[in-house]
Write an enzyme that holds these catalytic residues in place. Structure first.
Site, PDB file in Angstrom:
ATOM      1  N   ASN B  12       4.427  35.947  87.342  1.00  0.00           N
ATOM      2  CA  ASN B  12       5.175  34.805  87.861  1.00  0.00           C
ATOM      3  C   ASN B  12       6.515  35.207  88.471  1.00  0.00           C
ATOM      4  O   ASN B  12       7.206  34.359  89.034  1.00  0.00           O
ATOM      5  CB  ASN B  12       5.410  33.779  86.756  1.00  0.00           C
ATOM      6  CG  ASN B  12       4.123  33.120  86.345  1.00  0.00           C
ATOM      7  OD1 ASN B  12       3.275  32.849  87.179  1.00  0.00           O
ATOM      8  ND2 ASN B  12       3.948  32.905  85.064  1.00  0.00           N
ATOM      9  N   MET B  14      10.481  36.324  89.008  1.00  0.00           N
ATOM     10  CA  MET B  14      11.756  35.835  88.469  1.00  0.00           C
ATOM     11  C   MET B  14      11.807  34.326  88.585  1.00  0.00           C
ATOM     12  O   MET B  14      12.340  33.774  89.539  1.00  0.00           O
ATOM     13  CB  MET B  14      12.902  36.483  89.254  1.00  0.00           C
ATOM     14  CG  MET B  14      14.275  35.989  88.850  1.00  0.00           C
ATOM     15  SD  MET B  14      14.879  36.686  87.338  1.00  0.00           S
ATOM     16  CE  MET B  14      15.582  38.214  87.968  1.00  0.00           C
ATOM     17  N   HIS B  15      11.236  33.642  87.616  1.00  0.00           N
ATOM     18  CA  HIS B  15      11.224  32.196  87.689  1.00  0.00           C
ATOM     19  C   HIS B  15      12.301  31.602  86.808  1.00  0.00           C
ATOM     20  O   HIS B  15      13.102  32.331  86.226  1.00  0.00           O
ATOM     21  CB  HIS B  15       9.836  31.682  87.352  1.00  0.00           C
ATOM     22  CG  HIS B  15       8.905  31.887  88.509  1.00  0.00           C
ATOM     23  ND1 HIS B  15       7.554  31.948  88.378  1.00  0.00           N
ATOM     24  CD2 HIS B  15       9.164  32.070  89.813  1.00  0.00           C
ATOM     25  CE1 HIS B  15       7.022  32.140  89.569  1.00  0.00           C
ATOM     26  NE2 HIS B  15       7.972  32.223  90.456  1.00  0.00           N
ATOM     27  N   ALA B  16      12.314  30.289  86.741  1.00  0.00           N
ATOM     28  CA  ALA B  16      13.418  29.587  86.092  1.00  0.00           C
ATOM     29  C   ALA B  16      13.672  30.077  84.674  1.00  0.00           C
ATOM     30  O   ALA B  16      14.802  30.360  84.292  1.00  0.00           O
ATOM     31  CB  ALA B  16      13.146  28.090  86.104  1.00  0.00           C
TER      32      ALA B  16
END
Lengths: 555, 93
Positions: B12, B14-16
């Protein structure tokens, strides 16, 4: 409306973001019920005063978010509570605060104008990253801006919309906070006109176990307060059902609930043993999924592989074509999670009921028989090659197979093969890894493909039968038309014969055949399909346990 | 100055959530912390900047800490990167 039109409109399809069925009265959530956005303040006070107002509002929303996080943690789970914690962090992020100060002090905006402009700035950056996940986060930012604006007007966001009766809630779109605040005791299901499967709202609905259908387009407000039947597993909503339809549906809901309970117990004892028929033949039990987030559920329900990865969801809801990188990462996600289990990716199946506006295709009289699937891919080779390259690159990470939809002729297979070889050459020259032995197959969805299965079998490693389209093209009957449901139901036989032809052809060349349409999940047909020689059955994750059991009962 | 490189392993990217964890961790230190991804650079203490890096699975990040507690900061962040961004989520081992 003539009866035919009405019949077509009664069954609405969308994207099911969580499984399950529910029957109930529709309740349309209108903007009056949602807090109305504040108009721009007519006489802005001094920047210092506006900053003071904004600071107070930000603090208020932060507190509300902390409460939401707490509430989510206890009622849904730790992971989901993280959504609201991140929202809280965003409100105290220096990037955002800097932007707000600039809008207020340098540009002289009001508190409302500043929060709107500040959030827009980051939405634009995240939206431009060509990453569907991050693009979906712009909805979170918009939600935050709306909450702050409400706080500026002294309205709390800590209270959810009032649901007047137990209902299937219909909304244009819902924000994560609106979703979590809905009164679950009155919420039977969720339907939104817009929205994507990777939105936080969808994630919440899934975690809350609420049947939800997103991206349905729109619904006629005339249906407000009327009964409807939501089947999120089949991804449909039936409006204005007849009494018989409703009764049958309720019986089915009850039956499915009972079966689900039984299967949970059964699954615990079964583990992951292969599904063998009474005579000892192995049938592979695979899952149909739309993206990586569903693999976990599929594996938990005993999927031995992915028989159909619908690749078009990545293309929906975007303003332009996704890049090779975006596709690669999405495929890699699934392949890595599946480990050494096989994943079959169907190449772009756009057109017909899945239109992509940015392709700029002409309107067609009859889209089901028009430019769709492989026809678009072969006409727009750059689109196809981008996808094939992404698939090839992901194939280096695990066990991938590629299959082409809507084939009618060996020429299409040949042309696609040539493009695949071209992509392989390019990747080899670029030094990028891929699986040289990538399994290559086609879907049997047209009577033409089934009838010339012998020729086609020479060209591929496997067949997968898409029974939904094969049924519709064989019977010349639209499955979505409730008036024809019975006709379709009663005439599986010609379709089964075509499947038999295809099975014999592919077995003669040493290949295998799977079935990935709705027929695969129809337990009344399992014995027949197994007898015809089908090697693999692929169904939506919720149906896996019952199918596995049914196969072990087959001869 | 302390520096380390890190390759994102989470499909995924560098997500939230990982970005939030990183920013929260960076804020505990007094030193300046920069994260570089190709041509883009971000202040590790700023969540929106981190998300805007567009780092994905396979991206290599360079993290630089400069200041009094740079050593501890680099150690803590390296460990956090491994936990939050290292292995593909959900993959059974």
């Amino acid at each position: 409306m003539d009866t035919r039109k009405r019949a077509e409109r009664r069954l609405v399809s969308g994207i099911g973001v969580s499984g399950g069925c529910a029957a109930g009265r529709l309740f349309f959530l209108r903007s009056e019920e949602k807090a109305e956005d504040a108009p721009e303040k007519s006489a802005p006070t001094s920047s210092e005063e506006e900053w003071e107002r904004l600071s107070v509002a930000l603090e208020k929303v932060k507190t509300e978010l902390a409460v939401l996080a707490e509430r989510t943690q206890t009622s849904v789970g730790e992971e989901e509570a993280g959504i609201f914690r991140i929202h809280g962090m965003l409100l105290e992020d220096d990037d955002l605060l800097d932007a707000l100060r600039e809008e207020l002090f340098r540009k002289g905006k009001s508190a409302e104008g500043a929060i709107e402009a500040g959030v827009d700035r980051f939405s634009a950056i995240l939206g431009a990253l060509d990453d569907p996940y991050l693009a979906a986060r712009t909805a979170d930012l918009a939600d935050l801006a709306a909450q702050v604006k409400r706080a500026l007007r002294g309205i709390s966001s800590a209270e959810g919309a009032v649901l007047p009766y137990p209902c299937l809630l219909v909304a244009e779109d819902l924000s994560p906070s609106e979703t979590i605040l809905l009164d679950r005791s009155s919420l039977l299901g969720l339907i939104t006109f817009r929205g994507t499967p990777s939105s936080h709202t969808a994630i919440l609905a899934r975690a809350m176990g609420i049947p939800a259908l997103v991206n349905v387009g729109s619904l006629d407000p005339l249906y407000d307060g009327e009964t409807a039947l939501l089947d999120a597993t089949a991804e449909t909503l039936l409006l204005a059902p007849t009494e018989e339809e409703e009764l049958a549906f309720l019986e089915r809901v009850e039956r499915e609930r009972r079966i689900a309970r039984e299967h949970e117990a059964y699954l615990r004892t079964l583990g992951e043993r292969p599904a063998l028929t009474q005579s000892g033949r192995r049938v592979l039990i695979y899952a149909n999924i739309g993206d990586g987030s569903e693999t976990e559920n599929a594996l938990a329900k005993g999927a031995e592989g992915i028989g159909l990865l619908r690749s078009e969801f990545l293309y929906l809801g975007l303003r332009e074509l996704p890049s090779e990188e975006t596709l690669f990462h999405a495929y890699a996600d699934v392949v890595l999670r599946m480990g050494d289990r096989r994943t079959v990716i169907r190449t772009l199946d756009a057109g017909a009921d899945k239109q992509l506006p940015y392709l700029g295709l002409a309107e067609e009289e009859n889209p089901a028989l028009g430019m769709r699937a492989i026809r678009i891919c072969l006409a727009r080779r750059e689109i196809f090659k981008t996808q094939l390259r992404a698939i090839l690159r992901a194939s280096a990470l695990g066990r991938l197979a590629v299959m082409l939809p809507m084939i009618v002729s060996p020429k299409e297979v040949e042309a696609s093969r040539a493009l695949l070889s071209e992509c392989m050459e390019e990747l080899r020259a670029e030094g990028k890894a891929f699986d040289r032995e990538l399994e290559f197959g086609i879907m049997i969805e047209t009577p033409a493909a089934a009838l010339r299965a012998r020729e086609l079998a020479e060209q591929v490693d496997f067949f997968s039968v898409g029974t939904n389209d094969l049924l519709q093209y064989t019977l010349a009957a639209d499955r979505q038309n409730p008036l024809l449901a019975q006709l379709c139901e009663e005439n599986a036989e010609p379709v089964l014969r075509l499947i038999g032809e295809a099975a014999d052809a592919i077995h003669a060349t040493g290949g295998w055949i799977g079935v990935c349409g709705e027929m695969a999940a129809d337990l009344r047909l399992t014995q027949r399909l197994v007898s015809l020689g089908v090697d693999e059955l692929s169904v939506a994750p919720p149906y896996l346990p019952s199918l596995r059991r049914r196969v072990t009962e087959c001869e | 100055m302390k520096e380390f490189h890190f390759t994102v392993g989470d499909p995924n990217g560098m997500h939230a959530r990982p970005a939030g964890a990183l920013a929260a961790c960076a804020k505990r230190f007094a030193c300046a912390i920069r994260v570089r991804h190709g041509e883009k650079e971000a202040d590790a203490k700023r969540l929106l900047s981190l998300m805007s890096l567009g780092a994905r699975c396979g991206s290599t990040l360079t993290v630089q800490a400069l200041g009094e507690d740079e050593e501890e900061a680099a150690r803590a962040l390296e460990e956090l990167c491994r936990v939050q961004l290292g292995a593909p989520k959900g993959k059974e081992t």
